[in-house]
Design a protein around this motif. Structure first.
Motif, PDB file in Angstrom:
ATOM      1  N   TRP A 251     -36.546  28.473  30.669  1.00  0.00           N
ATOM      2  CA  TRP A 251     -37.202  28.837  29.405  1.00  0.00           C
ATOM      3  C   TRP A 251     -38.435  27.976  29.175  1.00  0.00           C
ATOM      4  N   ASN A 252     -38.340  26.710  29.568  1.00  0.00           N
ATOM      5  CA  ASN A 252     -39.423  25.760  29.325  1.00  0.00           C
ATOM      6  C   ASN A 252     -40.705  26.172  30.040  1.00  0.00           C
ATOM      7  N   LYS A 253     -40.552  26.779  31.212  1.00  0.00           N
ATOM      8  CA  LYS A 253     -41.725  27.217  31.980  1.00  0.00           C
ATOM      9  C   LYS A 253     -42.526  28.256  31.212  1.00  0.00           C
ATOM     10  N   ILE A 254     -41.824  29.075  30.451  1.00  0.00           N
ATOM     11  CA  ILE A 254     -42.474  30.164  29.723  1.00  0.00           C
ATOM     12  C   ILE A 254     -42.829  29.751  28.294  1.00  0.00           C
ATOM     13  N   HIS A 255     -41.891  29.081  27.633  1.00  0.00           N
ATOM     14  CA  HIS A 255     -42.031  28.862  26.183  1.00  0.00           C
ATOM     15  C   HIS A 255     -42.358  27.429  25.768  1.00  0.00           C
ATOM     16  N   ASN A 256     -42.336  26.501  26.702  1.00  0.00           N
ATOM     17  CA  ASN A 256     -42.633  25.106  26.369  1.00  0.00           C
ATOM     18  C   ASN A 256     -41.795  24.607  25.179  1.00  0.00           C
ATOM     19  N   LEU A 257     -40.488  24.604  25.353  1.00  0.00           N
ATOM     20  CA  LEU A 257     -39.564  24.245  24.274  1.00  0.00           C
ATOM     21  C   LEU A 257     -39.485  22.744  24.040  1.00  0.00           C
ATOM     22  N   THR A 258     -39.680  21.953  25.089  1.00  0.00           N
ATOM     23  CA  THR A 258     -39.514  20.506  24.986  1.00  0.00           C
ATOM     24  C   THR A 258     -40.437  19.796  25.962  1.00  0.00           C
ATOM     25  N   GLY A 259     -40.716  18.531  25.669  1.00  0.00           N
ATOM     26  CA  GLY A 259     -41.534  17.721  26.573  1.00  0.00           C
ATOM     27  C   GLY A 259     -40.762  17.219  27.779  1.00  0.00           C
ATOM     28  N   ALA A 260     -39.454  17.423  27.790  1.00  0.00           N
ATOM     29  CA  ALA A 260     -38.631  16.963  28.927  1.00  0.00           C
ATOM     30  C   ALA A 260     -38.746  17.979  30.056  1.00  0.00           C
ATOM     31  N   LYS A 261     -39.680  17.739  30.963  1.00  0.00           N
ATOM     32  CA  LYS A 261     -39.960  18.726  32.015  1.00  0.00           C
ATOM     33  C   LYS A 261     -39.208  18.434  33.315  1.00  0.00           C
ATOM     34  N   ASP A 262     -38.933  17.168  33.587  1.00  0.00           N
ATOM     35  CA  ASP A 262     -38.275  16.850  34.862  1.00  0.00           C
ATOM     36  C   ASP A 262     -36.834  16.388  34.620  1.00  0.00           C
ATOM     37  N   GLU A 263     -36.072  16.384  35.693  1.00  0.00           N
ATOM     38  CA  GLU A 263     -34.638  16.083  35.632  1.00  0.00           C
ATOM     39  C   GLU A 263     -34.355  14.722  34.994  1.00  0.00           C
ATOM     40  N   ASP A 264     -35.141  13.735  35.371  1.00  0.00           N
ATOM     41  CA  ASP A 264     -34.887  12.380  34.884  1.00  0.00           C
ATOM     42  C   ASP A 264     -35.099  12.278  33.367  1.00  0.00           C
ATOM     43  N   THR A 265     -36.206  12.833  32.905  1.00  0.00           N
ATOM     44  CA  THR A 265     -36.493  12.808  31.460  1.00  0.00           C
ATOM     45  C   THR A 265     -35.423  13.567  30.694  1.00  0.00           C
ATOM     46  N   LEU A 266     -35.028  14.718  31.241  1.00  0.00           N
ATOM     47  CA  LEU A 266     -33.995  15.532  30.602  1.00  0.00           C
ATOM     48  C   LEU A 266     -32.675  14.766  30.513  1.00  0.00           C
ATOM     49  N   ASN A 267     -32.297  14.106  31.600  1.00  0.00           N
ATOM     50  CA  ASN A 267     -31.064  13.306  31.583  1.00  0.00           C
ATOM     51  C   ASN A 267     -31.140  12.191  30.551  1.00  0.00           C
ATOM     52  N   ASN A 268     -32.320  11.587  30.425  1.00  0.00           N
ATOM     53  CA  ASN A 268     -32.501  10.541  29.414  1.00  0.00           C
ATOM     54  C   ASN A 268     -32.341  11.100  28.003  1.00  0.00           C
ATOM     55  N   PHE A 269     -32.921  12.270  27.762  1.00  0.00           N
ATOM     56  CA  PHE A 269     -32.806  12.924  26.450  1.00  0.00           C
ATOM     57  C   PHE A 269     -31.333  13.226  26.141  1.00  0.00           C
ATOM     58  N   ILE A 270     -30.617  13.723  27.142  1.00  0.00           N
ATOM     59  CA  ILE A 270     -29.212  14.091  26.952  1.00  0.00           C
ATOM     60  C   ILE A 270     -28.366  12.844  26.668  1.00  0.00           C
ATOM     61  N   TYR A 271     -28.595  11.811  27.454  1.00  0.00           N
ATOM     62  CA  TYR A 271     -27.841  10.570  27.255  1.00  0.00           C
ATOM     63  C   TYR A 271     -28.128   9.979  25.871  1.00  0.00           C
ATOM     64  N   ASP A 272     -29.382  10.010  25.488  1.00  0.00           N
ATOM     65  CA  ASP A 272     -29.806   9.513  24.177  1.00  0.00           C
ATOM     66  C   ASP A 272     -29.080  10.272  23.059  1.00  0.00           C
ATOM     67  N   ALA A 273     -28.980  11.593  23.211  1.00  0.00           N
ATOM     68  CA  ALA A 273     -28.294  12.428  22.212  1.00  0.00           C
ATOM     69  C   ALA A 273     -26.799  12.132  22.171  1.00  0.00           C
ATOM     70  N   LEU A 274     -26.240  11.856  23.359  1.00  0.00           N
ATOM     71  CA  LEU A 274     -24.789  11.663  23.519  1.00  0.00           C
ATOM     72  C   LEU A 274     -24.270  10.309  23.064  1.00  0.00           C
ATOM     73  N   PHE A 275     -25.080   9.291  23.194  1.00  0.00           N
ATOM     74  CA  PHE A 275     -24.588   7.913  23.027  1.00  0.00           C
ATOM     75  C   PHE A 275     -23.804   7.696  21.725  1.00  0.00           C
ATOM     76  N   PRO A 276     -24.232   8.281  20.589  1.00  0.00           N
ATOM     77  CA  PRO A 276     -23.490   8.044  19.345  1.00  0.00           C
ATOM     78  C   PRO A 276     -22.041   8.530  19.356  1.00  0.00           C
ATOM     79  N   VAL A 277     -21.674   9.380  20.308  1.00  0.00           N
ATOM     80  CA  VAL A 277     -20.270   9.810  20.406  1.00  0.00           C
ATOM     81  C   VAL A 277     -19.356   8.575  20.504  1.00  0.00           C
ATOM     82  N   LYS A 278     -19.908   7.490  21.031  1.00  0.00           N
ATOM     83  CA  LYS A 278     -19.147   6.236  21.149  1.00  0.00           C
ATOM     84  C   LYS A 278     -18.735   5.665  19.790  1.00  0.00           C
ATOM     85  N   PHE A 279     -19.606   5.812  18.798  1.00  0.00           N
ATOM     86  CA  PHE A 279     -19.333   5.120  17.537  1.00  0.00           C
ATOM     87  C   PHE A 279     -19.188   6.038  16.315  1.00  0.00           C
TER      88      PHE A 279
END
Length: 196
Positions: free
Chosen positions: A32-60
């Motif tokens: 979807w990102n290729k067509i609609h530019n939904l997020t600045g996370a274009k590569d796997e590493d950035t995307l994983n960082n975004f996901i981890y960042d979103a997930l971390f609060p599950v801890k607390f």
């Protein structure tokens, strides 16, 4: 970043199907990102960082039955939290059509019964009380408190994903609220609520 290793190292408890679902989410987002530019996370590493960042609060985070994410965008943090917390009813508020359509598509494709997508600005929604309200990269804390007024009571918690400006924002905008800041890497998680 290897997402699985990072999650294991942080001891974040997730449902068994989380990594299967997150893989599908990432594949769809990439297309979807290729067509609609939904997020600045274009590569796997950035995307994983975004996901981890979103997930971390599950801890607390305390266990909650309902969560609203203001300005979910392509799914950060709301959709990621919905995948991590299948017992929590998650309302994703996103006014932009392309992003709301993507969230709706993910909900359908992954069969997420705990997700509701609302294609509106939060100001246009009917009042409803949520256990926790989250937001990342939308606006400052003072404005988020105003935007969330109709959706919380004295028992609700707020979790805002912030940078280093959080300390200035607290001094300017928070009156009579208990809060704590959980720091992780460059992220400051601002948790607000009465009995933190």
């Amino acid at each position: 970043m290897n997402l699985k290793d990072a999650v294991l190292n942080a001891e974040i408890e997730l449902p068994n199907n989380f990594f299967t679902n997150i893989q599908k989410y990432k594949e769809h987002l990439h297309k979807w990102n290729k067509i609609h530019n939904l997020t600045g996370a274009k590569d796997e590493d950035t995307l994983n960082n975004f996901i981890y960042d979103a997930l971390f609060p599950v801890k607390f985070l305390p266990h909650v039955n309902s969560l609203m994410d203001i300005g979910t965008g392509a799914g950060f943090p709301g959709m990621i939290l919905a995948l991590a917390l299948p017992d929590t009813q998650v309302t994703l508020v996103e006014p932009l059509t392309k992003r709301a359509s993507f969230l709706q598509f993910i909900k359908a494709d992954l069969g997420l019964e705990n997700v509701t997508v609302v294609k509106k600005r939060v100001e246009q929604m009917q009042p409803q009380i949520f256990d926790i309200i989250t937001s990342r990269a939308v606006t400052d804390t003072k404005m988020l408190l105003k935007l969330s007024e109709n959706f919380r009571d004295e028992n609700s918690k707020l979790l805002f994903y912030k940078g280093e400006k959080v300390f200035d924002e607290i001094n300017e905008g928070i009156k009579n609220m208990n809060y704590k800041i959980i720091e992780k890497d460059n992220r400051h998680y601002l948790l607000l609520g009465e009995d933190i």
